[in-house]
Design a protein around this motif. Structure first.
Motif, PDB file in Angstrom:
ATOM      1  N   LEU A  14       7.271   1.832 -11.458  1.00  0.00           N
ATOM      2  CA  LEU A  14       6.574   3.091 -11.163  1.00  0.00           C
ATOM      3  C   LEU A  14       5.102   2.816 -10.868  1.00  0.00           C
ATOM      4  CD1 LEU A  14       6.386   6.144 -10.915  1.00  0.00           C
ATOM      5  CD2 LEU A  14       6.194   6.288 -13.400  1.00  0.00           C
ATOM      6  N   GLU A  15       4.477   2.002 -11.726  1.00  0.00           N
ATOM      7  CA  GLU A  15       3.061   1.655 -11.514  1.00  0.00           C
ATOM      8  C   GLU A  15       2.860   1.078 -10.119  1.00  0.00           C
ATOM      9  OE1 GLU A  15       0.682   2.388 -13.709  1.00  0.00           O
ATOM     10  OE2 GLU A  15       2.310   3.309 -14.871  1.00  0.00           O
ATOM     11  N   GLU A  16       3.737   0.155  -9.746  1.00  0.00           N
ATOM     12  CA  GLU A  16       3.580  -0.512  -8.444  1.00  0.00           C
ATOM     13  C   GLU A  16       4.021   0.375  -7.283  1.00  0.00           C
ATOM     14  OE1 GLU A  16       4.399  -4.664  -7.975  1.00  0.00           O
ATOM     15  OE2 GLU A  16       4.265  -5.064 -10.131  1.00  0.00           O
ATOM     16  N   SER A  17       4.797   1.432  -7.584  1.00  0.00           N
ATOM     17  CA  SER A  17       5.255   2.354  -6.529  1.00  0.00           C
ATOM     18  C   SER A  17       4.196   3.391  -6.179  1.00  0.00           C
ATOM     19  CB  SER A  17       6.506   3.126  -6.971  1.00  0.00           C
ATOM     20  OG  SER A  17       7.541   2.275  -7.354  1.00  0.00           O
ATOM     21  N   LEU A  18       3.308   3.675  -7.131  1.00  0.00           N
ATOM     22  CA  LEU A  18       2.366   4.789  -6.943  1.00  0.00           C
ATOM     23  C   LEU A  18       1.506   4.674  -5.675  1.00  0.00           C
ATOM     24  CD1 LEU A  18       1.335   5.597 -10.644  1.00  0.00           C
ATOM     25  CD2 LEU A  18       2.803   6.952  -9.124  1.00  0.00           C
ATOM     26  N   PRO A  19       0.948   3.486  -5.373  1.00  0.00           N
ATOM     27  CA  PRO A  19       0.154   3.390  -4.140  1.00  0.00           C
ATOM     28  C   PRO A  19       0.980   3.695  -2.888  1.00  0.00           C
ATOM     29  CG  PRO A  19      -0.217   1.476  -5.559  1.00  0.00           C
ATOM     30  CD  PRO A  19       0.920   2.237  -6.163  1.00  0.00           C
ATOM     31  N   LEU A  20       2.230   3.237  -2.898  1.00  0.00           N
ATOM     32  CA  LEU A  20       3.125   3.482  -1.764  1.00  0.00           C
ATOM     33  C   LEU A  20       3.434   4.982  -1.645  1.00  0.00           C
ATOM     34  CD1 LEU A  20       4.912   2.023   0.382  1.00  0.00           C
ATOM     35  CD2 LEU A  20       6.728   1.996  -1.340  1.00  0.00           C
ATOM     36  N   ILE A  68      14.095   4.161  -6.369  1.00  0.00           N
ATOM     37  CA  ILE A  68      13.378   2.890  -6.280  1.00  0.00           C
ATOM     38  C   ILE A  68      13.750   2.085  -7.521  1.00  0.00           C
ATOM     39  CG2 ILE A  68      11.114   1.760  -6.283  1.00  0.00           C
ATOM     40  CD1 ILE A  68       9.991   4.115  -4.729  1.00  0.00           C
ATOM     41  N   VAL A  69      14.295   0.885  -7.293  1.00  0.00           N
ATOM     42  CA  VAL A  69      14.877   0.137  -8.411  1.00  0.00           C
ATOM     43  C   VAL A  69      14.850  -1.360  -8.121  1.00  0.00           C
ATOM     44  CG1 VAL A  69      17.245   0.393  -7.504  1.00  0.00           C
ATOM     45  CG2 VAL A  69      16.900   0.062  -9.955  1.00  0.00           C
ATOM     46  N   ASP A  87      13.709  -3.312   1.414  1.00  0.00           N
ATOM     47  CA  ASP A  87      13.070  -4.118   0.380  1.00  0.00           C
ATOM     48  C   ASP A  87      11.594  -3.735   0.366  1.00  0.00           C
ATOM     49  OD1 ASP A  87      11.912  -6.037  -1.222  1.00  0.00           O
ATOM     50  OD2 ASP A  87      12.990  -7.722  -0.313  1.00  0.00           O
ATOM     51  N   LEU A  88      11.134  -3.202  -0.769  1.00  0.00           N
ATOM     52  CA  LEU A  88       9.749  -2.726  -0.833  1.00  0.00           C
ATOM     53  C   LEU A  88       8.757  -3.856  -1.126  1.00  0.00           C
ATOM     54  CD1 LEU A  88      10.372   0.574  -2.842  1.00  0.00           C
ATOM     55  CD2 LEU A  88      10.150   0.288  -0.360  1.00  0.00           C
ATOM     56  N   GLY A  89       9.277  -4.991  -1.541  1.00  0.00           N
ATOM     57  CA  GLY A  89       8.407  -6.145  -1.795  1.00  0.00           C
ATOM     58  C   GLY A  89       7.491  -5.996  -3.001  1.00  0.00           C
ATOM     59  N   ILE A  90       7.767  -5.010  -3.849  1.00  0.00           N
ATOM     60  CA  ILE A  90       6.917  -4.815  -5.039  1.00  0.00           C
ATOM     61  C   ILE A  90       7.660  -5.286  -6.300  1.00  0.00           C
ATOM     62  CG2 ILE A  90       5.583  -2.909  -4.043  1.00  0.00           C
ATOM     63  CD1 ILE A  90       7.329  -0.983  -5.709  1.00  0.00           C
ATOM     64  N   ALA A  91       6.928  -5.369  -7.405  1.00  0.00           N
ATOM     65  CA  ALA A  91       7.483  -5.844  -8.691  1.00  0.00           C
ATOM     66  C   ALA A  91       8.265  -7.135  -8.476  1.00  0.00           C
ATOM     67  CB  ALA A  91       8.342  -4.756  -9.354  1.00  0.00           C
ATOM     68  N   ARG A  92       7.590  -8.080  -7.859  1.00  0.00           N
ATOM     69  CA  ARG A  92       8.202  -9.347  -7.464  1.00  0.00           C
ATOM     70  C   ARG A  92       8.322 -10.271  -8.671  1.00  0.00           C
ATOM     71  NH1 ARG A  92       8.759 -11.446  -2.365  1.00  0.00           N
ATOM     72  NH2 ARG A  92       7.664  -9.701  -1.417  1.00  0.00           N
ATOM     73  N   VAL A 178      13.650 -11.523  -7.121  1.00  0.00           N
ATOM     74  CA  VAL A 178      13.796 -10.088  -7.386  1.00  0.00           C
ATOM     75  C   VAL A 178      12.597  -9.312  -6.832  1.00  0.00           C
ATOM     76  CG1 VAL A 178      13.810  -8.346  -9.238  1.00  0.00           C
ATOM     77  CG2 VAL A 178      15.197 -10.421  -9.468  1.00  0.00           C
ATOM     78  N   THR A 179      12.892  -8.235  -6.103  1.00  0.00           N
ATOM     79  CA  THR A 179      11.863  -7.272  -5.709  1.00  0.00           C
ATOM     80  C   THR A 179      12.487  -5.886  -5.887  1.00  0.00           C
ATOM     81  OG1 THR A 179      12.675  -7.527  -3.450  1.00  0.00           O
ATOM     82  CG2 THR A 179      10.621  -8.676  -3.985  1.00  0.00           C
TER      83      THR A 179
END
Ligand code: ATP
Ligand code: MG
Length: 208
Positions: A14-20, A68-69, A87-92, A178-179
């Motif tokens: 969630l933290e990493e999704s917020l900017p997106l 988002i998972v 692939d959102l490329g976040i939380a790598r 993992v992303t």
């Protein structure tokens, strides 16, 4: 206009999704620390704040149109009841096998005991190598298990390796990278095609 619901993985993702989400104009317009269902800045889009492992279930059953998972959660959940278009490329991070740094390599052991939060992935991984293992399901702090003799190995997420190192463990094998992914309910993809495709296209343009 079509209303859309997006299930978000509470915590790190969630933290990493917020900017997106902010760039898409669908960032939360409410207290995400207390509310489980939050409106977004876009009146057509509402957000569900759920535990990461529950996101596939919400989306599969249509309680959310999108989610988002982490790929780790998707692989553990299994099945093909969801579309996974982006692939959102976040939380790598990566999913790895780790062992105690010093101490005998558990090579001669009859049946390795492996502590993990990911029993399905672990079983598949070792079965593919022809190894039968005993899986010890844990819900957190896998690193502790080898230290107290609960398990020979662990299968866990690794980002920097700092936590492993601090606990005297070493990574011995990477299972997969993992992303976080965008997932979509199959029926919603048909029924709300235009709204979902336009959102996906805007996300794709941002994550290129
Ligand atoms: P719960 O709160 O339900 O126990 P959790 O502990 O799995 O969930 P997080 O630790 O936020 O919640 O992890 C959620 C997801 O974030 C994981 O499934 C993975 O995809 C990703 N993730 C976990 N650890 C890392 C890390 N160190 N670096 C980057 N991404 C990570
Ligand atoms: Mg947790």
């Amino acid at each position: 206009m079509t209303a859309l619901t997006i299930a978000l993985s509470k915590g790190r993702i969630l933290e990493e999704s917020l900017p997106l989400l902010a760039k898409l104009g669908v960032d939360p317009a409410g207290d995400i620390d207390r509310l489980l269902r939050v409106p977004s800045r876009d009146k057509q889009v509402s957000l569900l704040i759920v535990r990461p492992a529950d996101v596939p279930t919400y989306v599969e059953h249509g309680a959310a149109d999108l989610g988002i998972v982490g790929k780790d959660v998707l692989m553990e959940h299994g099945g093909s009841a969801l579309y996974e278009p982006l692939d959102l490329g976040i939380a790598r991070c990566r999913l790895s096998v780790a062992a105690k740094k010093d101490g005998p390599r558990p090579d001669g052991v009859q049946r390795l005991r492996i502590a993990t939060k990911y029993p399905a992935i672990t079983r598949r991984h070792f079965a593919a190598k022809g190894e039968q293992v005993e899986i010890i399901k844990l819900y957190g702090s896998m690193e502790l298990a080898p230290l107290v003799g609960l398990a020979d190995l662990i299968v866990d997420l690794v980002a920097t390796g700092g936590t492993l190192k601090a606990n005297g463990l070493v990574e011995i094998e990477t299972i997969c990278q993992v992303t976080s992914r965008m997932v979509v309910n199959k029926a919603a993809m048909k029924m709300k095609h235009a709204a979902i495709q336009s959102l996906l296209a805007r996300i794709a343009a941002l994550v290129q």
